[in-house]
Design a protein around this motif. Structure first.
Motif, PDB file in Angstrom:
ATOM      1  N   ASP A 128       0.867  -1.169   0.000  1.00 33.77           N
ATOM      2  CA  ASP A 128       0.000   0.000   0.000  1.00 33.77           C
ATOM      3  C   ASP A 128       0.911   1.228   0.000  1.00 33.77           C
ATOM      4  OD1 ASP A 128       0.855   0.350   2.667  1.00 33.77           O
ATOM      5  OD2 ASP A 128      -0.972  -0.537   3.487  1.00 33.77           O
ATOM      6  N   SER A 129       0.340   2.415  -0.154  1.00 34.49           N
ATOM      7  CA  SER A 129       1.186   3.607  -0.301  1.00 34.49           C
ATOM      8  C   SER A 129       2.025   3.876   0.948  1.00 34.49           C
ATOM      9  CB  SER A 129       0.348   4.836  -0.667  1.00 34.49           C
ATOM     10  OG  SER A 129      -0.606   5.107   0.343  1.00 34.49           O
ATOM     11  N   ASP A 130       1.477   3.611   2.139  1.00 31.16           N
ATOM     12  CA  ASP A 130       2.251   3.822   3.373  1.00 31.16           C
ATOM     13  C   ASP A 130       3.450   2.890   3.433  1.00 31.16           C
ATOM     14  OD1 ASP A 130       0.568   5.836   4.245  1.00 31.16           O
ATOM     15  OD2 ASP A 130      -0.610   4.514   5.543  1.00 31.16           O
ATOM     16  N   CYS A 131       3.235   1.623   3.095  1.00 32.88           N
ATOM     17  CA  CYS A 131       4.330   0.656   3.135  1.00 32.88           C
ATOM     18  C   CYS A 131       5.378   0.996   2.083  1.00 32.88           C
ATOM     19  CB  CYS A 131       3.806  -0.756   2.949  1.00 32.88           C
ATOM     20  SG  CYS A 131       5.090  -2.007   3.131  1.00 32.88           S
ATOM     21  N   GLU A 132       4.948   1.379   0.892  1.00 35.66           N
ATOM     22  CA  GLU A 132       5.908   1.753  -0.150  1.00 35.66           C
ATOM     23  C   GLU A 132       6.755   2.935   0.305  1.00 35.66           C
ATOM     24  OE1 GLU A 132       6.053   3.373  -4.720  1.00 35.66           O
ATOM     25  OE2 GLU A 132       4.442   2.004  -4.172  1.00 35.66           O
ATOM     26  N   ASP A 133       6.107   3.942   0.910  1.00 40.99           N
ATOM     27  CA  ASP A 133       6.862   5.097   1.426  1.00 40.99           C
ATOM     28  C   ASP A 133       7.852   4.668   2.504  1.00 40.99           C
ATOM     29  OD1 ASP A 133       5.453   6.766  -0.282  1.00 40.99           O
ATOM     30  OD2 ASP A 133       4.098   7.513   1.285  1.00 40.99           O
ATOM     31  N   ALA A 150      13.773  -4.122   9.437  1.00 36.29           N
ATOM     32  CA  ALA A 150      12.647  -4.939   8.979  1.00 36.29           C
ATOM     33  C   ALA A 150      11.344  -4.167   9.130  1.00 36.29           C
ATOM     34  CB  ALA A 150      12.580  -6.233   9.775  1.00 36.29           C
ATOM     35  N   LEU A 151      10.506  -4.281   8.111  1.00 34.20           N
ATOM     36  CA  LEU A 151       9.211  -3.608   8.093  1.00 34.20           C
ATOM     37  C   LEU A 151       8.102  -4.635   7.908  1.00 34.20           C
ATOM     38  CD1 LEU A 151      10.047  -0.732   5.596  1.00 34.20           C
ATOM     39  CD2 LEU A 151       9.621  -0.477   8.049  1.00 34.20           C
ATOM     40  N   PRO A 152       6.955  -4.391   8.539  1.00 31.70           N
ATOM     41  CA  PRO A 152       5.817  -5.280   8.270  1.00 31.70           C
ATOM     42  C   PRO A 152       5.237  -4.964   6.894  1.00 31.70           C
ATOM     43  CG  PRO A 152       5.157  -3.518   9.754  1.00 31.70           C
ATOM     44  CD  PRO A 152       6.640  -3.366   9.530  1.00 31.70           C
ATOM     45  N   LEU A 153       4.769  -5.995   6.217  1.00 38.46           N
ATOM     46  CA  LEU A 153       4.081  -5.826   4.938  1.00 38.46           C
ATOM     47  C   LEU A 153       2.579  -5.848   5.182  1.00 38.46           C
ATOM     48  CD1 LEU A 153       6.161  -8.251   2.690  1.00 38.46           C
ATOM     49  CD2 LEU A 153       6.021  -5.762   2.470  1.00 38.46           C
ATOM     50  N   PRO A 154       1.820  -5.170   4.325  1.00 34.21           N
ATOM     51  CA  PRO A 154       0.363  -5.286   4.451  1.00 34.21           C
ATOM     52  C   PRO A 154      -0.070  -6.713   4.126  1.00 34.21           C
ATOM     53  CG  PRO A 154       0.952  -3.991   2.509  1.00 34.21           C
ATOM     54  CD  PRO A 154       2.226  -4.304   3.233  1.00 34.21           C
ATOM     55  N   ASP A 155      -1.289  -7.059   4.520  1.00 33.03           N
ATOM     56  CA  ASP A 155      -1.803  -8.385   4.188  1.00 33.03           C
ATOM     57  C   ASP A 155      -1.689  -8.590   2.690  1.00 33.03           C
ATOM     58  OD1 ASP A 155      -2.404  -8.976   6.798  1.00 33.03           O
ATOM     59  OD2 ASP A 155      -4.469  -8.249   6.644  1.00 33.03           O
TER      60      ASP A 155
END
Length: 165
Positions: free
Chosen positions: A39-44, A131-136
């Motif tokens: 999603d846009s937040d995760c991409e940022d 490490a970052l969480p990914l969206p579902d």
């Protein structure tokens, strides 16, 4: 990555400021190629994490190259970014004055990753990771459909000639 990875890649970049933008673009392109939904937040967040880690390496690395790694966990819930360089000094978060133009990178990394980052001394330098969480992630069939559409979009359309007689 501490556990097995579903997808992973590593590339070498010159230790120059231009490497930051290249690393950001390559990370997002790799995730998209693997069919990972962002999603846009995760991409940022991925872009910012890559930027901060590569910038630190470029600013403090005496070597000609930095190595950037990108890995997605087997459960596709986490993406990990790592940067390896030949500087043996371990980075430390420090307080930057309000007027300082830099010095906040590791505070950003810590905030982005909710403390899921670290450093590992290596024989020739160090590894800094976050490490970052990914969206579902979409179900496998939907993900395959997304990947197929990306592949079709990347291919040129052949000219079609209607033969009518």
């Amino acid at each position: 990555m501490s556990g097995p990875a579903t997808h992973g890649t590593r590339w070498f970049l010159p230790s120059t400021p231009a490497a930051v933008g290249i690393a950001r673009d390559r990370a997002i392109a790799s995730l998209r190629l693997w069919g990972i939904y962002l999603d846009s937040d995760c991409e940022d967040s991925v872009r910012l994490l890559v930027s901060e880690l590569v910038t630190n390496a470029v600013l403090h690395d005496p070597g000609p190259l930095v190595t950037v790694g990108l890995y997605v966990g087997v459960n596709e819930q986490t993406v990990m970014v790592e940067v390896l360089d030949v500087n043996r000094d371990q980075p430390a978060a420090r307080r930057a004055s309000e007027q300082a133009e830099g010095g906040r990178g590791l505070f950003l990394v810590d905030a982005l990753t909710s403390g899921r980052w670290g450093t590992t001394p290596m024989a020739k330098g160090k590894r800094v990771w976050g490490a970052l969480p990914l969206p579902d992630q979409p179900r496998a069939a939907r993900r395959r459909q997304l990947l197929d559409s990306l592949i079709r979009a990347a291919r040129p359309n052949p000219y079609r000639i209607n033969a009518t007689t």
